[in-house]
Design a protein around this motif. Sequence first.
Motif, PDB file in Angstrom:
ATOM      1  N   LEU A 199      53.509  49.420  33.370  1.00 32.64           N
ATOM      2  CA  LEU A 199      54.560  50.044  32.563  1.00 32.64           C
ATOM      3  C   LEU A 199      55.931  49.504  32.942  1.00 32.64           C
ATOM      4  O   LEU A 199      56.789  49.304  32.083  1.00 32.64           O
ATOM      5  N   PRO A 204      44.639  62.392  35.907  1.00 31.34           N
ATOM      6  CA  PRO A 204      43.715  63.267  35.168  1.00 31.34           C
ATOM      7  C   PRO A 204      43.954  64.749  35.439  1.00 31.34           C
ATOM      8  O   PRO A 204      43.297  65.591  34.854  1.00 31.34           O
ATOM      9  N   HIS A 217      53.583  65.817  28.753  1.00 29.93           N
ATOM     10  CA  HIS A 217      52.589  65.145  27.912  1.00 29.93           C
ATOM     11  C   HIS A 217      51.578  64.481  28.827  1.00 29.93           C
ATOM     12  O   HIS A 217      51.956  63.733  29.729  1.00 29.93           O
ATOM     13  N   ARG A 271      48.816  50.272  39.720  1.00 21.38           N
ATOM     14  CA  ARG A 271      48.284  49.465  38.635  1.00 21.38           C
ATOM     15  C   ARG A 271      48.903  49.826  37.283  1.00 21.38           C
ATOM     16  O   ARG A 271      49.523  48.975  36.644  1.00 21.38           O
ATOM     17  N   ILE A 272      48.718  51.092  36.845  1.00 24.75           N
ATOM     18  CA  ILE A 272      49.335  51.405  35.547  1.00 24.75           C
ATOM     19  C   ILE A 272      50.840  51.516  35.675  1.00 24.75           C
ATOM     20  O   ILE A 272      51.550  51.006  34.834  1.00 24.75           O
ATOM     21  N   PHE A 321      57.835  65.090  31.407  1.00 25.60           N
ATOM     22  CA  PHE A 321      56.837  64.354  32.182  1.00 25.60           C
ATOM     23  C   PHE A 321      55.833  63.659  31.283  1.00 25.60           C
ATOM     24  O   PHE A 321      55.306  64.276  30.360  1.00 25.60           O
ATOM     25  N   LEU A 322      55.591  62.389  31.592  1.00 27.78           N
ATOM     26  CA  LEU A 322      54.463  61.699  30.987  1.00 27.78           C
ATOM     27  C   LEU A 322      53.465  61.463  32.112  1.00 27.78           C
ATOM     28  O   LEU A 322      53.692  60.639  33.002  1.00 27.78           O
ATOM     29  N   ILE A 349      58.720  63.152  24.043  1.00 27.24           N
ATOM     30  CA  ILE A 349      59.243  63.959  25.149  1.00 27.24           C
ATOM     31  C   ILE A 349      60.759  64.097  25.019  1.00 27.24           C
ATOM     32  O   ILE A 349      61.310  65.200  25.118  1.00 27.24           O
ATOM     33  N   PHE A 385      49.981  60.437  33.696  1.00 31.01           N
ATOM     34  CA  PHE A 385      48.778  59.618  33.527  1.00 31.01           C
ATOM     35  C   PHE A 385      47.645  60.031  34.459  1.00 31.01           C
ATOM     36  O   PHE A 385      46.552  59.485  34.357  1.00 31.01           O
ATOM     37  N   ILE A 406      57.709  59.327  34.529  1.00 32.78           N
ATOM     38  CA  ILE A 406      56.335  58.923  34.242  1.00 32.78           C
ATOM     39  C   ILE A 406      55.564  59.020  35.547  1.00 32.78           C
ATOM     40  O   ILE A 406      55.973  58.436  36.555  1.00 32.78           O
ATOM     41  N   PHE A 453      36.539  56.058  35.793  1.00 33.85           N
ATOM     42  CA  PHE A 453      35.712  56.284  34.611  1.00 33.85           C
ATOM     43  C   PHE A 453      34.281  56.678  34.985  1.00 33.85           C
ATOM     44  O   PHE A 453      33.638  57.451  34.284  1.00 33.85           O
ATOM     45  N   ILE A 498      43.193  58.881  29.710  1.00 33.22           N
ATOM     46  CA  ILE A 498      42.483  57.764  29.103  1.00 33.22           C
ATOM     47  C   ILE A 498      40.984  58.008  29.098  1.00 33.22           C
ATOM     48  O   ILE A 498      40.302  57.767  28.098  1.00 33.22           O
ATOM     49  N   ALA A 499      40.465  58.529  30.210  1.00 35.28           N
ATOM     50  CA  ALA A 499      39.034  58.805  30.277  1.00 35.28           C
ATOM     51  C   ALA A 499      38.648  59.821  29.202  1.00 35.28           C
ATOM     52  O   ALA A 499      37.615  59.687  28.539  1.00 35.28           O
ATOM     53  N   LEU A 500      39.501  60.800  29.025  1.00 37.40           N
ATOM     54  CA  LEU A 500      39.251  61.829  28.010  1.00 37.40           C
ATOM     55  C   LEU A 500      39.228  61.230  26.612  1.00 37.40           C
ATOM     56  O   LEU A 500      38.390  61.589  25.783  1.00 37.40           O
ATOM     57  N   GLU A 501      40.134  60.305  26.356  1.00 34.62           N
ATOM     58  CA  GLU A 501      40.153  59.637  25.044  1.00 34.62           C
ATOM     59  C   GLU A 501      38.828  58.919  24.799  1.00 34.62           C
ATOM     60  O   GLU A 501      38.257  59.007  23.720  1.00 34.62           O
TER      61      GLU A 501
END
Lengths: 213, 213
Positions: free
Chosen positions: A93, A173, A190, A88-89, A168-169, B201, A171, A145, B99, A194-197
């Motif tokens: 991207l 958790p 990095h 999905r993500i 590394f990016l 990065i 995504f 990514i 979430f 998202i949940a943390l944000e």
Amino acid sequence: MHGDMIIRITKYYRILHKLKSLGLERVFANNLGDAAGVNATVVRKDFSLLKIIGQKRGGYEIDNLIASLDKILGKDKPQEAIIVGCGRIGGALMRYRGFASDGIKIVAGLDINTHVCDEQECPIPIYPLEQLEEIVKKKNIQVAILTVPEQEASDLFRRLCEAGVRGFLNFTPIGLKASKDEEDKHIIIHNVNIALELEQIFYELNISDNHML
Amino acid sequence: MHGDMIIRITKYYRILHKLKSLGLERVFANNLGDAAGVNATVVRKDFSLLKIIGQKRGGYEIDNLIASLDKILGKDKPQEAIIVGCGRIGGALMRYRGFASDGIKIVAGLDINTHVCDEQECPIPIYPLEQLEEIVKKKNIQVAILTVPEQEASDLFRRLCEAGVRGFLNFTPIGLKASKDEEDKHIIIHNVNIALELEQIFYELNISDNHML
DNA sequence: TTTATTAAGTGAAACTGTTCACATTAACTA
DNA sequence: TAGTTAATGTGAACAGTTTCACTTAATAAA
Ligand SMILES: NC(=O)c1ccc[n+]([C@@H]2O[C@H](COP(=O)([O-])OP(=O)(O)OC[C@H]3O[C@@H](n4cnc5c(N)ncnc54)[C@H](O)[C@@H]3O)[C@@H](O)[C@H]2O)c1
Ligand SMILES: NC(=O)c1ccc[n+]([C@@H]2O[C@H](COP(=O)([O-])OP(=O)(O)OC[C@H]3O[C@@H](n4cnc5c(N)ncnc54)[C@H](O)[C@@H]3O)[C@@H](O)[C@H]2O)c1
């Protein structure tokens, strides 16, 4: 390196390109600061630390400035990345057109299921996971990514490091951490959590509520 | 508020829940620190500043700790958000199941095109944009995730503020900024700028390369 | 009991990044 | 040419965090 300086530099960089396209040739710390939302002294201090010099009373030459920042940001080399996990993500991207304007190119996707993306709407090829090492080596990929299910994350991280990826990016958790061995290779990670944000936003709202009453 | 403290707190929170599910009843700053990747004194200092007290030699009671953090993180109230713009990333977020485990619930999507998501795979209703104000008010929404095309971003931001939304997770590359008026309302904005993360990065890799030679 | 040990709690030092105040220099003005 | 102005350049003060070094309290052991 000074905390938010990188973020400011990328802002300056974008603004400079806009100013250049408007035909400007020089820029003052003041204007750059206004556009970037920071104080002019911050701009000067940043440039001072980066050994970028302007002209007293004359400001900074935009072309010089862009050339310096190109070098500092690594824009003088190709900025290519792969996406591992085209779900999905990852898929979103892959289909995103906005990276090109920053000089960043997604050159391949890797997935256990190569049919996740139909050819038409997704112009970037997706390869089976087995070809990971081959592609990283052949295309000399430095950055990946990571958008795989979280239970796969640390295995793939190791494998990508092994193959030669250094940035590394992430995504997932999972908080990836470079091992002692990898630390020496200067692996950059990095995490986009998202949940943390969202948690942080709720937290901050909560605080400001509590403070008000 | 101390810089990275919020991030650490959310980490402690997660770890505590895991420890609790393992049957533990108390925890030492030392263990919590190890698990969170920070020093034990940091843990103690954080708790000290938050007025959370443990027992000399006995550590901290997990249940008490969780209750305190619940309050601090605002988990004692419902944490609901809407997604505005249900396209590629917006859609991915709507379909994400992760979430719930953090107590966060996406209660609705808003889009100019309500057919972007087929009912089966997406259990969250998508409403036409016109119903935005109505839904925000009816469901008392505090937080919105903004995943619309960038040229729509600032208009929708204003409109959402107007409707009463106070927390924003912004995925557009536009740097949203609260106006003077909005500042007083304590609007919280978190920007997730994926292209910027990639740029950083590449920049960091570039620096570490330059330092090596 | 007394002593030793363990871990929480905290004031103060050290560190990091930002802001300030002012020196410097180039260009313009009279 | 001397004086004024507009900008850069930077050491130093400042503010916010983190780390250190030490105190305190509770428990265990002797
Ligand atoms: N979707 C979201 O909104 C969202 C939000 C926050 C975090 N995340 C995290 O991002 C990650 C991906 O989420 P998603 O929703 O895109 O999941 P997804 O299931 O849609 O996509 C995962 C993809 O990875 C592929 N895959 C599985 N194992 C693989 C392997 N070993 N090697 C390569 N590819 C593999 C799958 O085929 C799939 O295409 C997860 O870790 C998730 O927790 C997602
Ligand atoms: N997709 C990515 O990987 C990616 C990466 C970085 C940043 N972004 C940013 O995220 C945002 C969304 O990207 P995307 O790829 O999901 O785009 P998208 O075009 O797939 O999705 C945008 C959605 O917003 C809806 N929309 C348009 N105008 C609207 C309005 N006025 N009100 C409500 N909904 C509206 C569209 O119908 C569409 O469903 C963009 O700003 C983009 O720059 C995306």
